[in-house]
Design an enzyme around this catalytic site. Structure first.
Site, PDB file in Angstrom:
ATOM      1  N   ASN A   1      -5.140   2.121 -13.133  1.00  7.40           N
ATOM      2  CA  ASN A   1      -4.139   1.251 -12.501  1.00  7.40           C
ATOM      3  C   ASN A   1      -2.766   1.890 -12.645  1.00  7.40           C
ATOM      4  OD1 ASN A   1      -3.031  -1.240 -11.416  1.00  7.40           O
ATOM      5  ND2 ASN A   1      -2.375  -1.752 -13.485  1.00  7.40           N
TER       6      ASN A   1
ATOM      7  N   HIS B   1       1.247   0.866 -12.986  1.00  3.24           N
ATOM      8  CA  HIS B   1       2.048  -0.311 -13.341  1.00  3.24           C
ATOM      9  C   HIS B   1       3.519   0.091 -13.499  1.00  3.24           C
ATOM     10  CE1 HIS B   1       2.830  -4.282 -14.940  1.00  3.24           C
ATOM     11  NE2 HIS B   1       3.620  -3.685 -15.822  1.00  3.24           N
TER      12      HIS B   1
ATOM     13  N   GLY C   1       0.791  -1.231   0.000  1.00  2.00           N
ATOM     14  CA  GLY C   1       0.000   0.000   0.000  1.00  2.00           C
ATOM     15  C   GLY C   1       0.819   1.275   0.000  1.00  2.00           C
TER      16      GLY C   1
ATOM     17  N   HIS D   1       9.469   2.930  -7.720  1.00  2.00           N
ATOM     18  CA  HIS D   1       8.382   3.193  -6.768  1.00  2.00           C
ATOM     19  C   HIS D   1       8.288   4.679  -6.437  1.00  2.00           C
ATOM     20  CE1 HIS D   1       8.089  -1.229  -5.240  1.00  2.00           C
ATOM     21  NE2 HIS D   1       7.494  -1.025  -6.395  1.00  2.00           N
TER      22      HIS D   1
ATOM     23  N   ASP E   1      -9.037  -2.039 -18.664  1.00  2.00           N
ATOM     24  CA  ASP E   1     -10.025  -2.765 -19.459  1.00  2.00           C
ATOM     25  C   ASP E   1      -9.962  -4.238 -19.040  1.00  2.00           C
ATOM     26  OD1 ASP E   1      -7.797  -3.838 -20.671  1.00  2.00           O
ATOM     27  OD2 ASP E   1      -8.062  -2.761 -22.566  1.00  2.00           O
TER      28      ASP E   1
ATOM     29  N   GLU F   1       6.346   6.180  -9.121  1.00  2.00           N
ATOM     30  CA  GLU F   1       4.919   5.826  -8.958  1.00  2.00           C
ATOM     31  C   GLU F   1       4.246   6.750  -7.953  1.00  2.00           C
ATOM     32  OE1 GLU F   1       4.473   1.071  -9.648  1.00  2.00           O
ATOM     33  OE2 GLU F   1       5.004   1.705  -7.646  1.00  2.00           O
TER      34      GLU F   1
HETATM   35  C1  GRF Z   1       3.474  -1.192  -7.461  1.00  2.00           C
HETATM   36  O1  GRF Z   1       4.733  -1.389  -8.034  1.00  2.00           O
HETATM   37  C2  GRF Z   1       2.416  -1.081  -8.528  1.00  2.00           C
HETATM   38  O2  GRF Z   1       2.851  -0.435  -9.673  1.00  2.00           O
HETATM   39  C3  GRF Z   1       2.123  -2.516  -8.835  1.00  2.00           C
HETATM   40  O3  GRF Z   1       2.167  -3.161  -7.578  1.00  2.00           O
HETATM   41  C4  GRF Z   1       3.035  -2.437  -6.709  1.00  2.00           C
HETATM   42  C5  GRF Z   1       2.257  -2.108  -5.482  1.00  2.00           C
HETATM   43  O4  GRF Z   1       3.021  -1.532  -4.458  1.00  2.00           O
HETATM   44  N1  GRF Z   1       0.862  -2.635  -9.528  1.00  2.00           N
HETATM   45  P1  GRF Z   1       2.310  -0.903  -3.187  1.00  2.00           P
HETATM   46  O5  GRF Z   1       1.383  -1.958  -2.586  1.00  2.00           O
HETATM   47  O6  GRF Z   1       1.538   0.307  -3.620  1.00  2.00           O
HETATM   48  O7  GRF Z   1       3.415  -0.559  -2.236  1.00  2.00           O
END
Ligand code: GRF
Length: 188
Positions: A106, A108, A11, A170, A140, A173
């Site tokens: 999502n 990724h 998370g 990360h 999708d 992300e």
């Molecule tokens: C992330 O790398 C995300 O892109 C992938 O799963 C991982 C989840 O990490 N889909 P977290 O649970 O948000 O730390």
């Protein structure tokens, strides 16, 4: 914008969303965190932030479609505008996708369409790629196949370890996903 987050594990992306967007000037309200894994750290993070949680497992339902119908029922009740998959490791049923058409995104850890599925960072590193990255995309019925909303490149340093690259991906992300959610809320 009423947002639900689906997460199976750590998370950290959920945490980034909470940290960056919870202050209400962004117009984003996190109304629910759903996990298919009762022990997910994401659930603790949600509770710590005062976000209602639901644990909806496959084991408690006859099949995947029934499990996803249960998730959809909760999210409809919550009047959710956007469903964010943040490390949600189950594939959603076509009925769920249809119930929230155009409202599911999502994150990724690759430059899709390269390296969909699992272990994307490791596969990019082992393939000797010069770069990988992060994609936020619409969901999708396929695995990591929906239309791309935003991407950011992460160059791979020569000799870099998987741990180092993973940490850098990360970190990207944790910036890109909240930015996309904020932009979607501004559009709404
Ligand atoms: C992330 O790398 C995300 O892109 C992938 O799963 C991982 C989840 O990490 N889909 P977290 O649970 O948000 O730390």
């Amino acid at each position: 914008m009423r947002v639900a987050v689906l997460a199976s594990g750590n998370g950290s992306n959920l945490q980034a969303l909470i940290d960056k967007l919870s202050a209400d000037q962004h117009g984003v309200e996190f109304v629910r965190v759903v996990s298919d894994q009762p022990g997910a750290r994401a659930l603790e993070r949600a509770s710590a932030a005062g976000i209602p949680t639901a644990v909806i497992t496959l084991a408690d339902h006859p099949d995947r479609a029934a499990r996803d119908a249960a998730i959809a029922a909760v999210l409809k009740q919550d009047e959710v505008d956007l469903v964010v998959l943040a490390g949600y490791m189950a594939i959603l049923s076509p009925e769920f996708i249809a119930a929230f058409a155009g409202q599911i995104i999502n994150v990724h850890p690759s430059l899709l369409p390269a390296y969909p599925g699992l272990r994307s960072i490791e596969r990019a590193l082992k393939a000797g790629e010069a770069e990988t990255g992060v994609t936020v995309h619409h969901v999708d019925e396929g695995v990591d196949t929906g239309a791309v909303i935003a991407q950011e490149v992460v160059p791979i340093d020569p000799g870099e370890s998987l741990d180092e690259l993973t940490e850098r991906v990360h970190a990207v992300e944790h910036q890109l996903l909240p930015t996309v959610v904020r932009n979607l809320s501004n559009l709404g």
